[in-house]
Design a protein around this motif. Structure first.
Motif, PDB file in Angstrom:
ATOM      1  N   THR A 174       8.120   9.682   9.002  1.00  0.00           N
ATOM      2  CA  THR A 174       7.629  10.782   8.162  1.00  0.00           C
ATOM      3  C   THR A 174       6.233  11.223   8.579  1.00  0.00           C
ATOM      4  O   THR A 174       5.979  12.419   8.790  1.00  0.00           O
ATOM      5  CB  THR A 174       7.636  10.362   6.687  1.00  0.00           C
ATOM      6  OG1 THR A 174       8.984  10.166   6.250  1.00  0.00           O
ATOM      7  CG2 THR A 174       6.957  11.401   5.811  1.00  0.00           C
ATOM      8  N   HIS A 217      -2.147   8.555   3.853  1.00  0.00           N
ATOM      9  CA  HIS A 217      -1.314   7.438   3.400  1.00  0.00           C
ATOM     10  C   HIS A 217      -1.777   7.008   2.019  1.00  0.00           C
ATOM     11  O   HIS A 217      -2.988   6.855   1.774  1.00  0.00           O
ATOM     12  CB  HIS A 217      -1.406   6.286   4.398  1.00  0.00           C
ATOM     13  CG  HIS A 217      -0.878   6.644   5.750  1.00  0.00           C
ATOM     14  ND1 HIS A 217       0.470   6.664   6.052  1.00  0.00           N
ATOM     15  CD2 HIS A 217      -1.515   7.077   6.875  1.00  0.00           C
ATOM     16  CE1 HIS A 217       0.642   7.059   7.305  1.00  0.00           C
ATOM     17  NE2 HIS A 217      -0.545   7.328   7.820  1.00  0.00           N
ATOM     18  N   ASP A 241      11.924  17.039   0.617  1.00  0.00           N
ATOM     19  CA  ASP A 241      13.339  16.909   1.008  1.00  0.00           C
ATOM     20  C   ASP A 241      14.110  18.185   0.717  1.00  0.00           C
ATOM     21  O   ASP A 241      15.339  18.184   0.689  1.00  0.00           O
ATOM     22  CB  ASP A 241      13.989  15.732   0.279  1.00  0.00           C
ATOM     23  CG  ASP A 241      14.109  16.000  -1.220  1.00  0.00           C
ATOM     24  OD1 ASP A 241      15.024  15.445  -1.852  1.00  0.00           O
ATOM     25  OD2 ASP A 241      13.292  16.794  -1.753  1.00  0.00           O
ATOM     26  N   ASP A 257       1.868  10.461   2.354  1.00  0.00           N
ATOM     27  CA  ASP A 257       2.894   9.525   2.818  1.00  0.00           C
ATOM     28  C   ASP A 257       2.973   8.351   1.855  1.00  0.00           C
ATOM     29  O   ASP A 257       2.034   7.569   1.724  1.00  0.00           O
ATOM     30  CB  ASP A 257       2.556   9.045   4.225  1.00  0.00           C
ATOM     31  CG  ASP A 257       3.639   8.099   4.730  1.00  0.00           C
ATOM     32  OD1 ASP A 257       3.301   7.046   5.283  1.00  0.00           O
ATOM     33  OD2 ASP A 257       4.835   8.386   4.506  1.00  0.00           O
ATOM     34  N   SER A 258       4.113   8.258   1.212  1.00  0.00           N
ATOM     35  CA  SER A 258       4.295   7.324   0.094  1.00  0.00           C
ATOM     36  C   SER A 258       4.966   6.036   0.567  1.00  0.00           C
ATOM     37  O   SER A 258       6.142   5.786   0.304  1.00  0.00           O
ATOM     38  CB  SER A 258       5.141   8.024  -0.979  1.00  0.00           C
ATOM     39  OG  SER A 258       5.423   7.166  -2.046  1.00  0.00           O
ATOM     40  N   ARG A 284       8.400  10.199   0.867  1.00  0.00           N
ATOM     41  CA  ARG A 284       8.788   8.814   1.158  1.00  0.00           C
ATOM     42  C   ARG A 284      10.061   8.855   2.016  1.00  0.00           C
ATOM     43  O   ARG A 284      11.093   9.297   1.547  1.00  0.00           O
ATOM     44  CB  ARG A 284       9.039   8.024  -0.125  1.00  0.00           C
ATOM     45  CG  ARG A 284       9.494   6.590   0.142  1.00  0.00           C
ATOM     46  CD  ARG A 284       9.531   5.755  -1.139  1.00  0.00           C
ATOM     47  NE  ARG A 284      10.122   4.444  -0.958  1.00  0.00           N
ATOM     48  CZ  ARG A 284       9.516   3.410  -0.366  1.00  0.00           C
ATOM     49  NH1 ARG A 284       8.286   3.561   0.102  1.00  0.00           N
ATOM     50  NH2 ARG A 284      10.112   2.249  -0.245  1.00  0.00           N
ATOM     51  N   ASN A 285       9.893   8.462   3.273  1.00  0.00           N
ATOM     52  CA  ASN A 285      11.034   8.417   4.197  1.00  0.00           C
ATOM     53  C   ASN A 285      11.769   9.759   4.267  1.00  0.00           C
ATOM     54  O   ASN A 285      12.978   9.845   4.039  1.00  0.00           O
ATOM     55  CB  ASN A 285      11.992   7.295   3.795  1.00  0.00           C
ATOM     56  CG  ASN A 285      11.347   5.923   3.961  1.00  0.00           C
ATOM     57  OD1 ASN A 285      10.374   5.773   4.716  1.00  0.00           O
ATOM     58  ND2 ASN A 285      11.843   4.935   3.251  1.00  0.00           N
ATOM     59  N   GLU A 286      11.007  10.817   4.544  1.00  0.00           N
ATOM     60  CA  GLU A 286      11.561  12.166   4.658  1.00  0.00           C
ATOM     61  C   GLU A 286      11.496  12.672   6.093  1.00  0.00           C
ATOM     62  O   GLU A 286      11.290  13.867   6.334  1.00  0.00           O
ATOM     63  CB  GLU A 286      10.819  13.113   3.722  1.00  0.00           C
ATOM     64  CG  GLU A 286      10.851  12.758   2.250  1.00  0.00           C
ATOM     65  CD  GLU A 286      12.228  12.809   1.592  1.00  0.00           C
ATOM     66  OE1 GLU A 286      12.296  12.608   0.364  1.00  0.00           O
ATOM     67  OE2 GLU A 286      13.234  13.039   2.316  1.00  0.00           O
ATOM     68  N   GLU A 287      11.672  11.797   7.073  1.00  0.00           N
ATOM     69  CA  GLU A 287      11.521  12.210   8.478  1.00  0.00           C
ATOM     70  C   GLU A 287      12.506  13.337   8.825  1.00  0.00           C
ATOM     71  O   GLU A 287      12.238  14.155   9.687  1.00  0.00           O
ATOM     72  CB  GLU A 287      11.716  11.030   9.440  1.00  0.00           C
ATOM     73  CG  GLU A 287      13.081  10.427   9.408  1.00  0.00           C
ATOM     74  CD  GLU A 287      13.239   9.273  10.417  1.00  0.00           C
ATOM     75  OE1 GLU A 287      14.381   8.799  10.553  1.00  0.00           O
ATOM     76  OE2 GLU A 287      12.252   8.871  11.082  1.00  0.00           O
ATOM     77  N   SER A 289       6.064   5.205   3.415  1.00  0.00           N
ATOM     78  CA  SER A 289       7.282   5.437   4.211  1.00  0.00           C
ATOM     79  C   SER A 289       7.442   4.345   5.260  1.00  0.00           C
ATOM     80  O   SER A 289       6.455   3.785   5.752  1.00  0.00           O
ATOM     81  CB  SER A 289       7.216   6.795   4.916  1.00  0.00           C
ATOM     82  OG  SER A 289       7.232   7.845   3.976  1.00  0.00           O
ATOM     83  N   THR A 290       8.694   4.102   5.625  1.00  0.00           N
ATOM     84  CA  THR A 290       8.969   3.127   6.689  1.00  0.00           C
ATOM     85  C   THR A 290       9.648   3.816   7.865  1.00  0.00           C
ATOM     86  O   THR A 290      10.134   3.142   8.768  1.00  0.00           O
ATOM     87  CB  THR A 290       9.889   2.016   6.143  1.00  0.00           C
ATOM     88  OG1 THR A 290      11.077   2.642   5.609  1.00  0.00           O
ATOM     89  CG2 THR A 290       9.197   1.223   5.046  1.00  0.00           C
ATOM     90  N   ASP A 291       9.679   5.147   7.837  1.00  0.00           N
ATOM     91  CA  ASP A 291      10.295   5.861   8.970  1.00  0.00           C
ATOM     92  C   ASP A 291       9.211   6.714   9.653  1.00  0.00           C
ATOM     93  O   ASP A 291       8.028   6.450   9.498  1.00  0.00           O
ATOM     94  CB  ASP A 291      11.479   6.719   8.474  1.00  0.00           C
ATOM     95  CG  ASP A 291      11.010   7.888   7.588  1.00  0.00           C
ATOM     96  OD1 ASP A 291      11.857   8.673   7.157  1.00  0.00           O
ATOM     97  OD2 ASP A 291       9.774   7.992   7.340  1.00  0.00           O
TER      98      ASP A 291
END
Ligand SMILES: O=c1ccn([C@@H]2O[C@H](COP(=O)(O)OP(=O)(O)O)[C@@H](O)[C@H]2O)c(=O)[nH]1
Ligand SMILES: O=C(O)[C@@H](COP(=O)(O)O)O[C@H]1O[C@H](CO)[C@@H](O)[C@H](O)[C@H]1O
Length: 332
Positions: free
Chosen positions: A94, A107, A143, A87-88, A58-61, A90-92
């Motif tokens: 990732t 997703h 992460d 992909d949990s 989640r958001n690990e870009e 995510s809003t970035d």
């Protein structure tokens, strides 16, 4: 496997009528060094097993590409048959970065789409069971700053060496480095201040589990699909307690993976995580949570802030109705 040691259980279980195997087993403890990849590939082929690696993200870009790259060689070597970044929500970037690094990205909302996806690590892991097919499933955080193929080789080792073992937890040194890279303290705040005390008080047999909340763990699909998954951070402690209840200590193992550092969350965020971990554990000890929010305070003790808590648990994957070709779940 060579070099395996065993850590005797505390022997106290059995007095409460649980299966005789509980309390009399030993917690198998080994090192990733005991499991050369070529030996594991041969053992896996001889047993006709497949293995999936899942990275919940989640958001690990910032880190996902490097983590994928660390594990990808295991696909080429034939130890891992599929590497999936789940992909949990995510809003970035990732998903894009994980795909560019060579992972198959799934997703969360695309797995059993008739069930609305919710945020949470446990939700991501539960959905990953529907996105993968491996007889063995390994989970590793996205992460981690020092991921290496030995993490996954170490996790799969006991599953390939011991037919009785169905759940393997990684453990490691967890140094927290200060600005000039020197170890300042040890990570695992929720482990040390919530999970470890609860386990030692109420499941002392699990007191020898070094990292009960380790985000690097693996299991047999037959076990994982038989268990409920809390949708949040309670998933690791829930699976550990449920697996112990079903299999006894003999069904569990832990493996030394060396050193692991990761992106660390704030104390407030870990307070909410601790509530989820405690709720999942206490539910399995017979106590249902009554609260549905975590109230935390600013440093001056005023300004209370409420964070909603959810204790939803997904049912065992194996209990889900099969999906018709139309995609709708059959009613049962
Ligand atoms: O809703 C979530 C929360 C976390 N994670 C992933 O689960 C792993 C562990 O989460 P996190 O780093 O937040 O926990 P910590 O390691 O700090 O305890 C990471 O790969 C996260 O991206 C996820 O997939 N969905
Ligand atoms: O071990 C812990 O206390 C927490 C937090 O670790 P840090 O205090 O941020 O090093 O991290 C673990 O716990 C989470 C809940 O089970 C897992 O989801 C994480 O993967 C794991 O790193």
């Amino acid at each position: 496997m060579a070099g395996e040691s065993s850590v005797p259980g505390d022997g106290s279980a059995g007095s409460d009528g649980r299966p005789a195997s509980v309390g009399t087993g030993v917690l198998r403890t080994s090192s990733h060094l005991d499991h050369p990849v070529e030996d594991l590939v041969a053992a896996k082929a001889a047993q006709g097993l497949t293995a999936s690696l899942v990275l919940p993200a989640r958001n690990e870009e910032a880190t996902v590409a490097e983590v994928v790259s660390a594990y990808l060689p295991l696909v080429g070597q034939g130890l891992v048959d599929e590497l999936v970044v789940l992909d949990s929500l995510s809003t970035d970037r990732t998903a894009a970065r994980a795909a560019a690094a060579g992972a198959r990205v799934v997703h969360a909302a695309d797995v059993r789409p008739e069930l609305e996806a919710v945020p949470g690590k446990g939700e991501a892991l539960w959905r990953s069971l529907g996105a993968t097919t491996g007889d063995l499933v390994a989970f590793c955080d996205a992460d981690v700053l020092d991921a290496g193929p030995h993490f996954v080789a170490g996790l799969l080792g006991p599953l390939l060496a011991e037919p009785e073992v169905a759940l393997v937890k990684g453990f490691y040194q967890r140094p927290i480095l200060d600005d000039d890279g020197e170890p300042r303290e040890t990570g695992g705040r929720v482990t040390e201040l919530t999970a470890r005390p609860l386990l030692n008080l109420y499941r002392p047999e699990l007191g020898r589990m070094v990292q009960p909340l380790a985000g690097e763990w693996a299991g047999r699909r037959s076990l994982l699909e038989a268990l409920p998954f809390p949708v949040g951070y309670g998933v690791e402690v829930a699976v550990l307690l449920d697996a112990h209840e079903r299999l006894g200590l003999g069904g569990l193992a832990q493996v030394d993976l060396g050193c692991r550092t990761h992106r660390r969350q704030s104390q407030d965020a870990l307070g909410v995580m601790a509530a989820q971990v405690a709720a999942a554990a206490l539910r399995r000890l017979g106590l249902e949570p009554e609260g549905h929010a975590m109230v935390q305070f600013s440093p001056d003790g005023h300004a209370p802030r409420e964070t909603p808590l959810t204790f939803v648990e997904r049912p065992p994957w194996a209990s889900l109705a099969p999906v018709t070709e139309a995609g709708a779940a059959l009613s049962r």
